[in-house]
Motif scaffolding. Structure first.
Motif, PDB file in Angstrom:
ATOM      1  N   PHE A 321      -1.635   1.508   2.258  1.00 40.94           N
ATOM      2  CA  PHE A 321      -0.731   1.436   1.110  1.00 40.94           C
ATOM      3  C   PHE A 321      -0.866   0.099   0.377  1.00 40.94           C
ATOM      4  O   PHE A 321      -1.119   0.057  -0.836  1.00 40.94           O
ATOM      5  CB  PHE A 321       0.709   1.641   1.584  1.00 40.94           C
ATOM      6  CG  PHE A 321       1.740   1.387   0.522  1.00 40.94           C
ATOM      7  CD1 PHE A 321       1.947   2.301  -0.500  1.00 40.94           C
ATOM      8  CD2 PHE A 321       2.506   0.222   0.542  1.00 40.94           C
ATOM      9  CE1 PHE A 321       2.897   2.064  -1.488  1.00 40.94           C
ATOM     10  CE2 PHE A 321       3.454  -0.018  -0.440  1.00 40.94           C
ATOM     11  CZ  PHE A 321       3.657   0.901  -1.457  1.00 40.94           C
ATOM     12  N   TYR A 322      -0.719  -0.996   1.111  1.00 40.04           N
ATOM     13  CA  TYR A 322      -0.688  -2.302   0.464  1.00 40.04           C
ATOM     14  C   TYR A 322      -2.047  -2.730  -0.081  1.00 40.04           C
ATOM     15  O   TYR A 322      -2.123  -3.512  -1.031  1.00 40.04           O
ATOM     16  CB  TYR A 322      -0.162  -3.364   1.439  1.00 40.04           C
ATOM     17  CG  TYR A 322       1.349  -3.333   1.576  1.00 40.04           C
ATOM     18  CD1 TYR A 322       2.166  -3.734   0.514  1.00 40.04           C
ATOM     19  CD2 TYR A 322       1.955  -2.905   2.751  1.00 40.04           C
ATOM     20  CE1 TYR A 322       3.550  -3.705   0.635  1.00 40.04           C
ATOM     21  CE2 TYR A 322       3.330  -2.877   2.882  1.00 40.04           C
ATOM     22  CZ  TYR A 322       4.131  -3.276   1.814  1.00 40.04           C
ATOM     23  OH  TYR A 322       5.499  -3.250   1.928  1.00 40.04           O
ATOM     24  N   TYR A 323      -3.122  -2.247   0.511  1.00 44.22           N
ATOM     25  CA  TYR A 323      -4.446  -2.623   0.030  1.00 44.22           C
ATOM     26  C   TYR A 323      -5.021  -1.593  -0.944  1.00 44.22           C
ATOM     27  O   TYR A 323      -6.190  -1.667  -1.311  1.00 44.22           O
ATOM     28  CB  TYR A 323      -5.412  -2.808   1.206  1.00 44.22           C
ATOM     29  CG  TYR A 323      -5.211  -4.135   1.911  1.00 44.22           C
ATOM     30  CD1 TYR A 323      -5.696  -5.317   1.356  1.00 44.22           C
ATOM     31  CD2 TYR A 323      -4.527  -4.199   3.129  1.00 44.22           C
ATOM     32  CE1 TYR A 323      -5.509  -6.534   2.005  1.00 44.22           C
ATOM     33  CE2 TYR A 323      -4.335  -5.403   3.781  1.00 44.22           C
ATOM     34  CZ  TYR A 323      -4.821  -6.578   3.208  1.00 44.22           C
ATOM     35  OH  TYR A 323      -4.641  -7.787   3.845  1.00 44.22           O
ATOM     36  N   SER A 324      -4.198  -0.631  -1.354  1.00 40.65           N
ATOM     37  CA  SER A 324      -4.654   0.335  -2.352  1.00 40.65           C
ATOM     38  C   SER A 324      -4.760  -0.356  -3.714  1.00 40.65           C
ATOM     39  O   SER A 324      -4.125  -1.393  -3.967  1.00 40.65           O
ATOM     40  CB  SER A 324      -3.681   1.509  -2.440  1.00 40.65           C
ATOM     41  OG  SER A 324      -2.415   1.077  -2.914  1.00 40.65           O
ATOM     42  N   GLU A 325      -5.554   0.207  -4.599  1.00 40.35           N
ATOM     43  CA  GLU A 325      -5.760  -0.395  -5.917  1.00 40.35           C
ATOM     44  C   GLU A 325      -4.454  -0.494  -6.692  1.00 40.35           C
ATOM     45  O   GLU A 325      -4.208  -1.475  -7.410  1.00 40.35           O
ATOM     46  CB  GLU A 325      -6.771   0.434  -6.713  1.00 40.35           C
ATOM     47  CG  GLU A 325      -8.184   0.374  -6.151  1.00 40.35           C
ATOM     48  CD  GLU A 325      -9.165   1.120  -7.032  1.00 40.35           C
ATOM     49  OE1 GLU A 325      -8.748   1.553  -8.136  1.00 40.35           O
ATOM     50  OE2 GLU A 325     -10.328   1.273  -6.626  1.00 40.35           O
ATOM     51  N   GLN A 326      -3.612   0.512  -6.554  1.00 37.65           N
ATOM     52  CA  GLN A 326      -2.345   0.519  -7.290  1.00 37.65           C
ATOM     53  C   GLN A 326      -1.470  -0.664  -6.892  1.00 37.65           C
ATOM     54  O   GLN A 326      -0.916  -1.365  -7.754  1.00 37.65           O
ATOM     55  CB  GLN A 326      -1.609   1.832  -7.027  1.00 37.65           C
ATOM     56  CG  GLN A 326      -0.307   1.962  -7.812  1.00 37.65           C
ATOM     57  CD  GLN A 326       0.393   3.276  -7.530  1.00 37.65           C
ATOM     58  OE1 GLN A 326      -0.031   4.033  -6.663  1.00 37.65           O
ATOM     59  NE2 GLN A 326       1.462   3.548  -8.266  1.00 37.65           N
ATOM     60  N   ILE A 327      -1.346  -0.930  -5.598  1.00 41.74           N
ATOM     61  CA  ILE A 327      -0.515  -2.039  -5.130  1.00 41.74           C
ATOM     62  C   ILE A 327      -1.190  -3.369  -5.442  1.00 41.74           C
ATOM     63  O   ILE A 327      -0.519  -4.364  -5.762  1.00 41.74           O
ATOM     64  CB  ILE A 327      -0.237  -1.903  -3.619  1.00 41.74           C
ATOM     65  CG1 ILE A 327       0.491  -0.584  -3.340  1.00 41.74           C
ATOM     66  CG2 ILE A 327       0.601  -3.080  -3.119  1.00 41.74           C
ATOM     67  CD1 ILE A 327       1.790  -0.415  -4.090  1.00 41.74           C
ATOM     68  N   GLN A 328      -2.517  -3.387  -5.371  1.00 44.77           N
ATOM     69  CA  GLN A 328      -3.247  -4.614  -5.718  1.00 44.77           C
ATOM     70  C   GLN A 328      -2.946  -5.024  -7.155  1.00 44.77           C
ATOM     71  O   GLN A 328      -2.769  -6.214  -7.450  1.00 44.77           O
ATOM     72  CB  GLN A 328      -4.752  -4.388  -5.546  1.00 44.77           C
ATOM     73  CG  GLN A 328      -5.208  -4.215  -4.108  1.00 44.77           C
ATOM     74  CD  GLN A 328      -5.268  -5.528  -3.347  1.00 44.77           C
ATOM     75  OE1 GLN A 328      -5.293  -6.609  -3.948  1.00 44.77           O
ATOM     76  NE2 GLN A 328      -5.253  -5.443  -2.034  1.00 44.77           N
ATOM     77  N   GLN A 329      -2.874  -4.045  -8.039  1.00 39.28           N
ATOM     78  CA  GLN A 329      -2.562  -4.337  -9.437  1.00 39.28           C
ATOM     79  C   GLN A 329      -1.141  -4.862  -9.583  1.00 39.28           C
ATOM     80  O   GLN A 329      -0.875  -5.766 -10.390  1.00 39.28           O
ATOM     81  CB  GLN A 329      -2.738  -3.068 -10.290  1.00 39.28           C
ATOM     82  CG  GLN A 329      -4.169  -2.595 -10.416  1.00 39.28           C
ATOM     83  CD  GLN A 329      -5.039  -3.601 -11.153  1.00 39.28           C
ATOM     84  OE1 GLN A 329      -4.592  -4.294 -12.087  1.00 39.28           O
ATOM     85  NE2 GLN A 329      -6.302  -3.707 -10.722  1.00 39.28           N
ATOM     86  N   ILE A 330      -0.217  -4.317  -8.812  1.00 44.68           N
ATOM     87  CA  ILE A 330       1.180  -4.755  -8.890  1.00 44.68           C
ATOM     88  C   ILE A 330       1.328  -6.186  -8.394  1.00 44.68           C
ATOM     89  O   ILE A 330       2.094  -6.988  -8.955  1.00 44.68           O
ATOM     90  CB  ILE A 330       2.075  -3.806  -8.072  1.00 44.68           C
ATOM     91  CG1 ILE A 330       2.078  -2.414  -8.707  1.00 44.68           C
ATOM     92  CG2 ILE A 330       3.500  -4.348  -7.964  1.00 44.68           C
ATOM     93  CD1 ILE A 330       2.829  -1.379  -7.904  1.00 44.68           C
ATOM     94  N   LEU A 331       0.579  -6.530  -7.348  1.00 38.83           N
ATOM     95  CA  LEU A 331       0.722  -7.847  -6.729  1.00 38.83           C
ATOM     96  C   LEU A 331      -0.023  -8.955  -7.477  1.00 38.83           C
ATOM     97  O   LEU A 331       0.112 -10.126  -7.128  1.00 38.83           O
ATOM     98  CB  LEU A 331       0.223  -7.796  -5.278  1.00 38.83           C
ATOM     99  CG  LEU A 331       1.066  -6.933  -4.322  1.00 38.83           C
ATOM    100  CD1 LEU A 331       0.432  -6.895  -2.946  1.00 38.83           C
ATOM    101  CD2 LEU A 331       2.497  -7.460  -4.243  1.00 38.83           C
TER     102      LEU A 331
END
Length: 332
Positions: A321-331
């Motif tokens: 979850f946290y290393y997914s592209e979507q979360i990477q963009q959020i962080l």
């Protein structure tokens, strides 16, 4: 995959939160109860199809042979039950209610039509006719050889033997053969007479009292009397024989069709019923869920937490979850 310090901190914080929450008994209770409240509202047809249920039964019961260990355990549990010391102090009437025995006796006695059909089938069987013939022959021979008059009254025994010899000389045949021929010619009459006598003897009233008297004779006996009729040392062999029968039956088209149609009929009757009603049929209600089943589940969850199993499994998905592209963009 390159580790990100912030993400790793988030994952660890998330894992600590889950461990803390699930270590609390109330959490397990609330979640299990919430799941039950959701499940009980669902209809069977919305969760499982007939094919899914039948395929599971077919695979696990019809297509899968029983293991040798299971057969061994069945024999061992039967043996344990038979040799248990409590059988020495427990009477038959302690485990079988007398009212049930009385109901069974009345039910059996009331089946006059079935009883008469069974008696007719027995008395018209050639084996029964042969047995009756032999009994009559033996009775006649025994009377001639050992009757009280022949023993007590002088000369009677010799007279009876002489009469037998005269009869044999006149008929030019052995007396036993003569009697046997007579019985063979009249076997139908003997069978009919036997049927009549048995029906009279096993009338509804007499059969009921026979069962009642039998119960009064055995009710005070201890349960260990069963060991007179079951060879404990032979249990592995007898259980194995039962297993062989099952192994054959489970592979027959007959049983497969019976199971298929039985499951289909059950599914057709219950597909629109909610799980609340289906579970109630199994005596599973909310009280059981909230107490006994929750208490059984809680130690499992606690062991999963203490052994780090839950943490390892949760980390696997949290990393995805946290290393997914979507979360990477959020962080960013």
């Amino acid at each position: 995959m390159q580790k990100h310090p912030v993400i790793e901190q988030l994952i660890e914080a998330h894992l600590e939160f889950l461990a803390q929450e699930f270590s609390m008994p109330d959490t397990i209770h609330d979640e299990f109860n919430a799941f039950y409240h959701w499940l009980k509202q669902q209809q069977l047809k919305n969760i499982w199809t007939f094919e899914q249920i039948y395929q599971l039964i077919q695979k696990q019961i019809l297509d899968t042979p029983a293991s040798a260990f299971l057969i061994e355990q069945i024999a061992e549990h039967i043996r344990f039950a038979l040799i248990h010391p409590i059988n020495d102090q427990t009477k038959i009437e302690d485990v079988i209610p007398v009212l049930t025995i009385d109901q069974i006796a009345q039910y059996v006695a009331s089946k006059a039509e079935h009883r008469q059909a069974l008696i007719k089938q027995v008395t018209t069987n050639p084996a029964f006719s042969a047995m009756v013939t032999q009994l009559i022959q033996h009775a006649i021979q025994d009377y001639m050889d050992n009757s009280l008059m022949a023993k007590k009254v002088p000369g009677v025994g010799r007279f009876m033997k002489m009469g037998k010899s005269v009869l044999e000389s006149v008929t030019d045949s052995n007396l036993d053969d003569t009697v046997n021929n007579y019985l063979q010619k009249n076997i139908i009459k003997l069978s009919q007479l036997s049927e009549t006598v048995l029906n009279q003897h096993f009338s509804e009233e007499k059969l009921y009292h026979f069962q009642a008297n039998l119960w009064h004779k055995i009710k005070l006996q201890p349960l260990n009397v069963l060991r007179r009729y079951v060879e404990v040392n032979d249990l592995p062999k007898t259980v194995e024989l039962g297993h062989e029968i099952w192994e054959h039956i489970r592979q027959t088209d007959y049983l497969k069709q019976q199971v298929h149609d039985g499951v289909y009929a059950w599914y057709a009757r219950n597909q629109e019923r909610s799980f609340d009603l289906l579970l109630h049929d199994l005596n599973i209600d909310e009280n059981l869920i909230q107490n006994e089943l929750t208490q059984l589940l809680n130690p499992i969850i606690q062991e999963m937490i203490q052994s780090k199993y839950l943490r390892e499994r949760a980390r696997l998905y949290l990393e995805k979850f946290y290393y997914s592209e979507q979360i990477q963009q959020i962080l960013k």
